[in-house]
Design a protein around this motif. Structure first.
Motif, mmCIF file in Angstrom:
data_model
loop_
_atom_site.group_PDB
_atom_site.id
_atom_site.type_symbol
_atom_site.label_atom_id
_atom_site.label_comp_id
_atom_site.label_asym_id
_atom_site.label_seq_id
_atom_site.Cartn_x
_atom_site.Cartn_y
_atom_site.Cartn_z
ATOM 1 N N LYS A 192 0.850 -1.196 0.000
ATOM 2 C CA LYS A 192 0.000 0.000 0.000
ATOM 3 C C LYS A 192 0.883 1.242 0.000
ATOM 4 C CE LYS A 192 -2.501 1.130 3.718
ATOM 5 N NZ LYS A 192 -3.569 1.091 4.727
ATOM 6 N N THR A 193 0.503 2.225 -0.818
ATOM 7 C CA THR A 193 1.234 3.494 -0.791
ATOM 8 C C THR A 193 0.293 4.585 -0.312
ATOM 9 O OG1 THR A 193 2.601 2.802 -2.644
ATOM 10 C CG2 THR A 193 2.569 5.146 -2.157
ATOM 11 N N LEU A 194 0.727 5.285 0.706
ATOM 12 C CA LEU A 194 -0.030 6.431 1.184
ATOM 13 C C LEU A 194 0.649 7.666 0.608
ATOM 14 C CD1 LEU A 194 -0.516 5.255 4.866
ATOM 15 C CD2 LEU A 194 -2.165 5.157 2.985
ATOM 16 N N ASN A 195 -0.047 8.322 -0.279
ATOM 17 C CA ASN A 195 0.525 9.450 -1.004
ATOM 18 C C ASN A 195 -0.005 10.738 -0.385
ATOM 19 O OD1 ASN A 195 1.928 10.787 -3.035
ATOM 20 N ND2 ASN A 195 0.153 10.757 -4.402
ATOM 21 N N ILE A 196 0.881 11.482 0.240
ATOM 22 C CA ILE A 196 0.466 12.701 0.920
ATOM 23 C C ILE A 196 0.415 13.839 -0.091
ATOM 24 C CG2 ILE A 196 1.102 14.378 2.705
ATOM 25 C CD1 ILE A 196 2.480 11.873 4.109
ATOM 26 N N ILE A 197 -0.788 14.368 -0.264
ATOM 27 C CA ILE A 197 -0.977 15.428 -1.256
ATOM 28 C C ILE A 197 -1.103 16.744 -0.509
ATOM 29 C CG2 ILE A 197 -2.524 16.302 -3.054
ATOM 30 C CD1 ILE A 197 -1.515 13.717 -3.973
ATOM 31 N N ASN A 198 -0.191 17.656 -0.778
ATOM 32 C CA ASN A 198 -0.258 18.951 -0.124
ATOM 33 C C ASN A 198 0.635 19.936 -0.871
ATOM 34 O OD1 ASN A 198 0.166 21.143 1.729
ATOM 35 N ND2 ASN A 198 -0.667 19.814 3.316
ATOM 36 N N ASN A 199 0.054 21.054 -1.268
ATOM 37 C CA ASN A 199 0.827 22.050 -2.016
ATOM 38 C C ASN A 199 1.979 22.620 -1.211
ATOM 39 O OD1 ASN A 199 -0.589 21.846 -4.342
ATOM 40 N ND2 ASN A 199 -2.082 23.464 -3.787
ATOM 41 N N GLU A 200 1.758 22.742 0.100
ATOM 42 C CA GLU A 200 2.800 23.305 0.973
ATOM 43 C C GLU A 200 4.013 22.374 1.035
ATOM 44 O OE1 GLU A 200 2.545 26.219 2.651
ATOM 45 O OE2 GLU A 200 0.599 26.360 3.662
ATOM 46 N N LEU A 201 3.786 21.100 0.677
ATOM 47 C CA LEU A 201 4.882 20.136 0.785
ATOM 48 C C LEU A 201 5.469 19.766 -0.579
ATOM 49 C CD1 LEU A 201 3.340 17.819 3.550
ATOM 50 C CD2 LEU A 201 4.886 19.753 3.826
ATOM 51 N N GLU A 202 5.228 20.611 -1.565
ATOM 52 C CA GLU A 202 5.823 20.394 -2.892
ATOM 53 C C GLU A 202 7.342 20.410 -2.787
ATOM 54 O OE1 GLU A 202 4.966 19.641 -5.884
ATOM 55 O OE2 GLU A 202 2.781 19.693 -5.747
ATOM 56 N N VAL A 203 7.841 21.361 -1.994
ATOM 57 C CA VAL A 203 9.285 21.459 -1.774
ATOM 58 C C VAL A 203 9.594 20.795 -0.440
ATOM 59 C CG1 VAL A 203 11.221 23.054 -1.485
ATOM 60 C CG2 VAL A 203 9.342 23.628 -3.034
ATOM 61 N N PHE A 204 10.680 20.046 -0.397
ATOM 62 C CA PHE A 204 11.071 19.333 0.816
ATOM 63 C C PHE A 204 11.151 20.284 2.009
ATOM 64 C CE2 PHE A 204 14.437 17.944 3.746
ATOM 65 C CZ PHE A 204 13.971 16.692 4.089
ATOM 66 N N ASN A 205 10.521 19.888 3.107
ATOM 67 C CA ASN A 205 10.613 20.638 4.358
ATOM 68 C C ASN A 205 10.756 19.608 5.471
ATOM 69 O OD1 ASN A 205 9.613 21.625 6.933
ATOM 70 N ND2 ASN A 205 9.107 23.493 5.844
ATOM 71 N N ALA A 206 11.940 19.546 6.068
ATOM 72 C CA ALA A 206 12.276 18.433 6.961
ATOM 73 C C ALA A 206 11.275 18.291 8.096
ATOM 74 C CB ALA A 206 13.690 18.610 7.499
ATOM 75 N N LYS A 207 10.974 19.392 8.768
ATOM 76 C CA LYS A 207 10.111 19.287 9.946
ATOM 77 C C LYS A 207 8.701 18.854 9.569
ATOM 78 C CE LYS A 207 11.277 21.556 14.176
ATOM 79 N NZ LYS A 207 11.240 22.716 15.038
ATOM 80 N N ALA A 208 8.162 19.474 8.524
ATOM 81 C CA ALA A 208 6.798 19.141 8.109
ATOM 82 C C ALA A 208 6.723 17.700 7.599
ATOM 83 C CB ALA A 208 6.331 20.123 7.037
ATOM 84 N N TYR A 209 7.735 17.275 6.850
ATOM 85 C CA TYR A 209 7.759 15.900 6.353
ATOM 86 C C TYR A 209 7.854 14.928 7.536
ATOM 87 C CZ TYR A 209 8.345 16.644 1.267
ATOM 88 O OH TYR A 209 8.159 16.953 -0.060
ATOM 89 N N ALA A 210 8.700 15.273 8.521
ATOM 90 C CA ALA A 210 8.875 14.384 9.682
ATOM 91 C C ALA A 210 7.567 14.282 10.470
ATOM 92 C CB ALA A 210 10.001 14.895 10.566
ATOM 93 N N ASP A 211 6.873 15.417 10.633
ATOM 94 C CA ASP A 211 5.573 15.403 11.325
ATOM 95 C C ASP A 211 4.623 14.443 10.622
ATOM 96 O OD1 ASP A 211 6.476 17.368 13.006
ATOM 97 O OD2 ASP A 211 5.368 19.017 12.067
ATOM 98 N N ALA A 212 4.586 14.563 9.285
ATOM 99 C CA ALA A 212 3.650 13.753 8.498
ATOM 100 C C ALA A 212 3.992 12.263 8.613
ATOM 101 C CB ALA A 212 3.682 14.201 7.037
ATOM 102 N N ILE A 213 5.284 11.941 8.499
ATOM 103 C CA ILE A 213 5.693 10.530 8.566
ATOM 104 C C ILE A 213 5.379 9.956 9.952
ATOM 105 C CG2 ILE A 213 7.685 8.948 8.491
ATOM 106 C CD1 ILE A 213 8.859 10.858 6.314
#
Lengths: 322, 248
Positions: A56-77
């Motif tokens: 299964k792939t969970l694909n996170i769709i968010n315009n704010e996350l188009e560009v890598f952002n370590a903290k936001a990506y880590a929160d999401a993961i």
């Protein structure tokens, strides 16, 4: 219970390391008898992960996350990992993955082991083999926490096809505005050129090349081979080449299939940084250069004669094998 | 601006690595210890902020009394004060937890740590520290400018550089490039004398259970001898790389 893998993409496409970490996660899933869930951000080709054992792939769709952002990506993961009751989370060794993994580890109070080079030796206690002392040694490391985070060394485990029935789900995550304080304002990146992190082949030059004006042949050789260019520490310290090309203990690590060292004597620090490469070729006029002891193939000779000859012969070879 | 530079005490880059006690411990016999190179770039930048922008620079290390010569060297280079958390490091996570206590109690605006130490290569101290202290974080930092509470950082990415805007309080994981190699400071006699008078506070650690544990070490297998190819026979090299090594 599940195994989560962070599969990195760029402009909607998975990077090469995504398939290696997916393959690794599939092996861990097999050992733990559980399924593998991939987390991707704004990716377009999620079905592809099914070829490597992801169910299964969970694909996170968010315009704010188009560009890598370590903290936001880590929160999401971390959020997804908790929702899916992940017991193991797998990352690659890309610059971004190494930026993210410690943040996820701290959030989930999970033990994190980077630079892992093989499938777990044991799952209870969870034990993995990793490089340490800048590739001058290996450690067998046990993770004691409930959630385990593994960072897989690039080009160490390999990519294995493992066709699995797979599904994709687009999901949303909560964004903390504090995580967006740190933001990318400009990216300066070579386009269409192999990078040291991703390249199958790396061609590297040292002080034996006498000056920056002689790098033409290094670049030409790299171009024929589809390789990335690199250099030794003295060369970057002298300003002959940019710092980003410095490979070695205090520079970038190299884990390519083929590493060609031209005019590099092979100081212990340099060898530590490149030893993870599978095949090493040395071209040096000094038969006593320490690199010959660490190399698989070597030519004792003048680089200014050997490299141009090699370029010509490789052109013929490439023409015949195209 | 109050800066904390986290320094790790590591074997010199030229060290040969051996293991002892049934390959369960790193053998420190005959090993020369130094400030972790990545941390040294950070320390030098911190001293620059001290000289140009009036910052105060503290250094912190998690280690036993054996690390004090390395801490004194950081003071001789120009740090104002030092803190040693009196415990053997368990793993990267625990080091970050110990440092987080110092950061929380010290009201630091900027925390600088090397992106990784050259011994255990965990690469996790700056990130975990940033998360535990809820500070902003930039890793692989190769440039840093600060104006008021705004920070502009340059980060090395695979294949290039990224410019990042953020603000204090901030943690950076730094590396070579943050300052030029030629700007690294070698302590002079005056610095060494002054370092003896500077405060080195020893504080006791908090109780922590290690999240990971190295149970065994191994050295790389010895390499088989190099295959030499004659300089006027590059065809043979291409043949070997294609048919034997199968890498081209």
């Amino acid at each position: 219970m599940s195994v989560i893998v962070y599969t990195e993409s760029e402009n909607g496409k998975f990077k090469k390391n995504a398939f290696e970490v997916a393959s690794y996660a599939a092996e861990v899933g097999k050992q733990l008898n559980t399924s593998v869930i991939a987390i991707a951000f704004n990716s377009n080709e999620n079905q592809e992960l099914g070829n490597y054992g992801v169910s299964k792939t969970l694909n996170i769709i968010n315009n704010e996350l188009e560009v890598f952002n370590a903290k936001a990506y880590a929160d999401a993961i971390a959020e997804v990992a908790q929702k899916e009751s992940a017991t193991t989370i797998i990352f690659s060794s890309s610059a971004n993955a190494k930026y993210l993994a410690p943040l996820v580890a701290a959030k989930l109070k999970a033990g994190y082991v980077p630079n892992v080079i093989a499938a777990p030796e044991n799952t209870s206690p969870f034990t993995v083999k990793r490089t340490a002392f800048s590739n001058k040694g290996f450690a067998l490391t046990q993770i004691n926490t409930d959630i385990k985070i593994v960072g897989v060394s690039n080009n160490s485990f390999g990519v294995f096809e493992n066709s699995t029935s797979t599904s994709t789900e687009d999901i949303e995550v909560t964004l903390d505005s504090n995580s967006l304080i740190t933001k990318s304002v400009e990216v300066d990146k070579l386009v269409g050129k192999a990078t040291i992190a991703d390249a199958d082949i790396v061609v590297s030059g040292g002080r034996g090349l006498k000056g920056p004006e002689n790098w033409g042949m290094v670049e030409e050789l790299a171009e024929i081979l589809g390789a990335a260019t690199a250099c030794s520490k003295p060369v970057s310290d002298l300003g002959w080449r940019p710092h980003g090309e410095h490979v070695g203990q205090t520079g970038k690590p190299v884990a390519s299939n083929l590493y060609i060292a031209i005019g590099i004597s092979g100081a212990i620090q340099h060898l530590a940084g490149v030893s993870a490469s599978k095949v090493k070729v040395v071209i040096n006029n000094d038969p006593e250069a320490p690199f010959f002891k660490a190399a698989d193939y070597g030519i004792v000779g003048d680089a200014f004669e050997v490299v141009p000859a090699l370029i010509e012969k490789l052109k013929d070879f490439k023409a015949q094998n195209a | 601006m109050k800066i904390l530079v986290c320094i790790s005490n590591v074997p010199d880059t030229t060290s040969k690595i051996n293991f002892t006690e049934g390959d369960t411990k790193f053998d420190t016999n005959g090993v020369q210890f130094v400030i972790n190179p990545n941390d040294e770039f950070g320390l030098t930048r911190a001293i620059w902020f001290k000289e140009k922008q009036g910052a105060t620079v503290h250094v912190a290390n998690v280690g036993s009394a054996n690390t004090e010569p390395t801490i004194r060297k950081a003071l001789a280079i120009g740090a104002d004060e030092a803190i040693r958390i009196n415990t053997e490091p368990l793993d990267g996570f625990s080091v970050a937890q110990q440092l987080a206590e110092v950061v929380k109690n010290g009201a630091y605006d900027l925390v600088i740590a090397g992106r990784e130490s050259i011994d255990y290569n965990g690469g996790m101290v700056p990130g975990i520290l940033a998360c535990l202290t809820e500070m902003n974080f930039v890793n692989n930092c190769i440039g840093l400018e600060i104006e008021g509470t705004n920070a502009t950082a340059l980060r090395e990415i695979d294949g290039g550089k990224e410019k990042i805007a953020t603000s204090l309080p901030l943690v950076i994981g730094c590396q070579k490039g943050l300052v030029a190699e030629s700007d690294l400071k070698i302590p002079n006699m005056r610095g060494i004398m002054m370092a003896r008078q500077k405060k080195l506070n020893v504080i006791e650690p908090i109780a922590i259970e290690a999240s990971t544990q190295d149970v065994k070490f191994e050295k790389p297998a010895p390499k088989s001898a190099v295959k030499l190819v004659n300089a006027d026979n590059v065809d043979e090299l291409i043949n070997l790389l294609h048919n034997e090594a199968k890498v081209i």
